[in-house]
Design an enzyme around this catalytic site. Structure first.
Site, PDB file in Angstrom:
ATOM      1  N   THR A  43       1.007  -1.320   0.034  1.00 22.56           N
ATOM      2  CA  THR A  43       0.206  -0.015   0.100  1.00 22.56           C
ATOM      3  C   THR A  43       0.905   1.342   0.067  1.00 22.56           C
ATOM      4  O   THR A  43       0.463   2.209  -0.535  1.00 22.56           O
ATOM      5  CB  THR A  43      -0.942   0.076   1.388  1.00 22.56           C
ATOM      6  OG1 THR A  43      -1.777  -1.103   1.248  1.00 22.56           O
ATOM      7  CG2 THR A  43      -1.871   1.256   1.275  1.00 22.56           C
ATOM      8  N   SER A  48      -1.439   8.574  -3.035  1.00 23.65           N
ATOM      9  CA  SER A  48      -1.421   9.654  -3.635  1.00 23.65           C
ATOM     10  C   SER A  48      -0.282  10.935  -3.134  1.00 23.65           C
ATOM     11  O   SER A  48      -0.300  11.827  -3.588  1.00 23.65           O
ATOM     12  CB  SER A  48      -2.601  10.655  -3.259  1.00 23.65           C
ATOM     13  OG  SER A  48      -3.689   9.901  -3.865  1.00 23.65           O
ATOM     14  N   ALA A  49       0.414  10.417  -2.157  1.00 21.38           N
ATOM     15  CA  ALA A  49       1.656  11.035  -1.560  1.00 21.38           C
ATOM     16  C   ALA A  49       1.382  12.591  -0.965  1.00 21.38           C
ATOM     17  O   ALA A  49       1.985  13.343  -1.298  1.00 21.38           O
ATOM     18  CB  ALA A  49       2.932  11.284  -2.716  1.00 21.38           C
ATOM     19  N   HIS A  52      -2.218  14.916   4.534  1.00 17.75           N
ATOM     20  CA  HIS A  52      -3.553  15.458   4.978  1.00 17.75           C
ATOM     21  C   HIS A  52      -3.519  16.406   5.997  1.00 17.75           C
ATOM     22  O   HIS A  52      -2.908  16.046   6.881  1.00 17.75           O
ATOM     23  CB  HIS A  52      -4.533  14.352   4.757  1.00 17.75           C
ATOM     24  CG  HIS A  52      -4.622  13.472   3.783  1.00 17.75           C
ATOM     25  ND1 HIS A  52      -5.362  13.964   2.749  1.00 17.75           N
ATOM     26  CD2 HIS A  52      -4.368  12.179   3.455  1.00 17.75           C
ATOM     27  CE1 HIS A  52      -5.314  13.064   1.783  1.00 17.75           C
ATOM     28  NE2 HIS A  52      -4.743  12.022   2.306  1.00 17.75           N
ATOM     29  N   LYS A 255     -12.256  10.359  -0.813  1.00 19.52           N
ATOM     30  CA  LYS A 255     -12.057  11.799  -1.058  1.00 19.52           C
ATOM     31  C   LYS A 255     -12.154  12.204  -2.689  1.00 19.52           C
ATOM     32  O   LYS A 255     -12.220  13.521  -2.866  1.00 19.52           O
ATOM     33  CB  LYS A 255     -10.706  12.137  -0.669  1.00 19.52           C
ATOM     34  CG  LYS A 255     -10.488  11.902   0.754  1.00 19.52           C
ATOM     35  CD  LYS A 255      -8.856  12.302   1.179  1.00 19.52           C
ATOM     36  CE  LYS A 255      -8.830  12.008   2.731  1.00 19.52           C
ATOM     37  NZ  LYS A 255      -8.676  10.563   3.286  1.00 19.52           N
ATOM     38  N   ILE A 351      -5.720   0.652   8.436  1.00 16.44           N
ATOM     39  CA  ILE A 351      -4.880   1.836   8.323  1.00 16.44           C
ATOM     40  C   ILE A 351      -4.817   2.260   6.890  1.00 16.44           C
ATOM     41  O   ILE A 351      -3.934   2.016   6.088  1.00 16.44           O
ATOM     42  CB  ILE A 351      -3.507   1.659   9.060  1.00 16.44           C
ATOM     43  CG1 ILE A 351      -3.430   1.075  10.294  1.00 16.44           C
ATOM     44  CG2 ILE A 351      -2.881   3.049   8.902  1.00 16.44           C
ATOM     45  CD1 ILE A 351      -4.278   1.988  11.430  1.00 16.44           C
ATOM     46  N   SER A 357      -0.008  10.273   6.428  1.00 18.64           N
ATOM     47  CA  SER A 357      -0.133  11.410   7.210  1.00 18.64           C
ATOM     48  C   SER A 357      -0.107  11.306   8.654  1.00 18.64           C
ATOM     49  O   SER A 357       0.653  11.635   9.492  1.00 18.64           O
ATOM     50  CB  SER A 357      -1.219  12.321   6.855  1.00 18.64           C
ATOM     51  OG  SER A 357      -1.318  12.420   5.505  1.00 18.64           O
TER      52      SER A 357
END
Length: 498
Positions: A43, A48-49, A52, A255, A351, A357
């Site tokens: 994962t 998206s690196a 947040h 999101k 997770i 983040s």
């Protein structure tokens, strides 16, 4: 007799690596095991690196608490680990009036979660800040503490920093079962033998449900993978006006399709969010592409598919844990606990986003749990907080490049032309504290093979380097570990020419 440890961490993604890094501060004998051939291969290698800001999670959930705890840490942590991080801020964009109530809800969530500086801006202000945004934009949520990070680098750096401070890392090592003494876990069985411990920490990501079930914990908990597909655009052909991240208004699937800059200069679009049955199903689909592209054009109409250079998919560890607060009706929260049913077990599960983040916050919460369980944690007087970054040739000035090449001529030979990655950088990763032994490990760490040619120029050279440095035949060099060789046989006899 099994080798004895104080702590065994199961899983080498960003959460397991960050837990190892924070625990390395203490007088503990620690080993981290990872079933893949490199740290951060599951994962943590496909997301998206994005850092947040913390306005999205439902207030009162462990997701919200871990995200809020971690967000302020990243400026100092990224410097200590020597990884690229930029607090660019991010936007949630409303492209029609019906989206505005969701922005107001996110604003309220952010305020309740303690997200600094979160505010609403007008459509005109949003178009001023990002001229490429849809002309239909009616407003946006602005979060100045959002940011971008090199997700590959931070996972490896956290694990490597742990190693530099005494933690052992064992790759290609699959967890199989626990070893018990009455109701206490006293060790684990793996594909490479048994290991004894006083604490086992489940950080197995997509497989965290299977690990906790082996510990007789949460029998109803299940990870149902969600696949997210992405497209990567050529950084020379398309960039947002400023480095930032643009979210649409979220839905019950997540999101939404994001258009975001990255620390490597490329713009990416994605992910969608679709349940899959298998925990290794990273198939990129035509339907997924259409969904991503439609979502991306909703935010940035001028985005052009001719600029796409790569496609990829990742999986999120979507769990079904209920929020611990019975007054909050939310399913899908993080699991961060020492369960009452079993001794010697720290359980981390489900997770998903914002897991990257939140990872340092999760690590601090693990430390608190251990202290509450009676563990005496003694800080090492010699703990080194700094992991020195290795040179990235393309980020240096010409004078710095010249000095580096004079010091080590290997940095004067370009292996990847698109991304200007040198032989010296690749050699440094092969001989790093956690050695890169596959092509994909080299790719994630140096960015070789990620440009327009997608490895067409560099791959044969990297394979040859891995063969030479690891002392193995070229046929044994793999893309991503067992079962993924590049070469099967020689096609010609080698003739020595006198």
């Amino acid at each position: 007799m099994a080798k004895q440890y104080d702590v065994i961490i199961i899983g080498g993604g960003v959460v397991g690596s960050m837990v190892a890094r924070y625990l390395s501060r203490y007088e503990l004998k620690i080993i981290l095991i990872e079933k893949e051939s490199d740290i951060g291969s599951a994962t943590s290698s496909a997301n998206s690196a994005i850092m947040h800001a913390g306005y999205d999670p439902i207030p009162g959930t462990l997701k919200a608490k871990a995200n809020a705890l971690a967000c302020p840490l990243w400026d100092q942590l990224s410097q200590e680990l020597g990884v690229a991080f930029e607090r660019t801020g991010d936007y949630v964009v409303a492209v029609e009036n019906g989206d505005m109530p969701m922005l107001e809800e996110l604003l309220e969530r952010g305020q309740r979660n303690g997200t600094p500086g979160v505010s609403l801006i007008s459509g005109d202000e949003m178009r001023t800040r990002e001229p490429l945004i849809s002309p239909n934009t009616v407003g946006a949520l602005w979060a100045p503490t959002g940011g971008l990070i090199d997700t590959f680098a931070v996972t490896v750096a956290a694990a490597e920093h742990a190693v530099l401070n005494g933690v052992e890392v064992l790759l290609d090592t699959a967890f199989e079962d626990f070893i018990w003494q009455d109701e206490r876990i006293i060790g684990i069985k793996t594909s490479r033998g048994d290991f004894a411990c006083r604490w086992a920490i489940n950080a197995a990501g997509l497989f965290s449900d299977e690990v906790m079930h082996k510990a007789h914990v949460r029998p109803d908990f299940k990870i149902r993978p969600r696949r997210g597909e992405y497209v990567i655009l050529d950084k020379d052909d398309f960039r947002l006006t400023r480095n930032t991240c643009l979210f649409p208004t979220p839905s019950d699937k997540g999101k939404g399709i994001v258009v975001t800059s990255t620390m490597h200069g490329n713009t990416i679009a994605g992910p969608n969010s679709n349940y899959v049955d298998e925990k290794d199903d990273k198939t990129f689909t035509r339907e997924g592409f259409d969904e991503i592209w439609q979502g991306a054009q909703k935010l940035i109409p001028s985005i052009n598919r001719r600029n796409i250079i790569a496609l990829f998919a990742g999986l999120r560890a979507n769990g079904n844990a209920r929020c611990l607060d019975p007054k909050i009706n939310y399913v899908g929260d993080f699991v961060i606990e020492i369960p009452n049913e079993v001794q010697g077990f720290v359980n981390l599960g489900g997770i998903e986003s914002p897991g990257l983040s939140a990872s340092p916050g999760i690590a601090l919460m693990v430390i608190d749990l251990l202290k509450q369980a009676g563990e005496t944690l003694i800080e090492k007087p010699y703990w080194n907080p700094i992991r020195k970054a290795r040179p990235v040739f393309r980020h240096l000035s010409q004078s710095e490049q010249a000095a580096l090449v004079k010091r080590d001529p290997n940095y004067g030979r370009i292996i990847c032309r698109c991304e200007t990655v040198t032989e010296g950088e690749i050699l440094a990763e092969i001989h790093a504290p956690i050695p890169a032994t596959t092509y994909d490990a080299i790719k994630r760490r140096t960015w070789t093979g990620t440009g327009r040619c997608q490895g067409g120029f560099d791959m044969p050279r990297v394979v040859k380097m891995l063969s030479n440095e690891l002392g193995i035949p070229p046929e044994e060099v793999t893309k991503k570990g067992s079962g993924s060789p590049y070469l099967y046989r020689m096609t010609k006899d080698v003739v020595e020419v006198e």
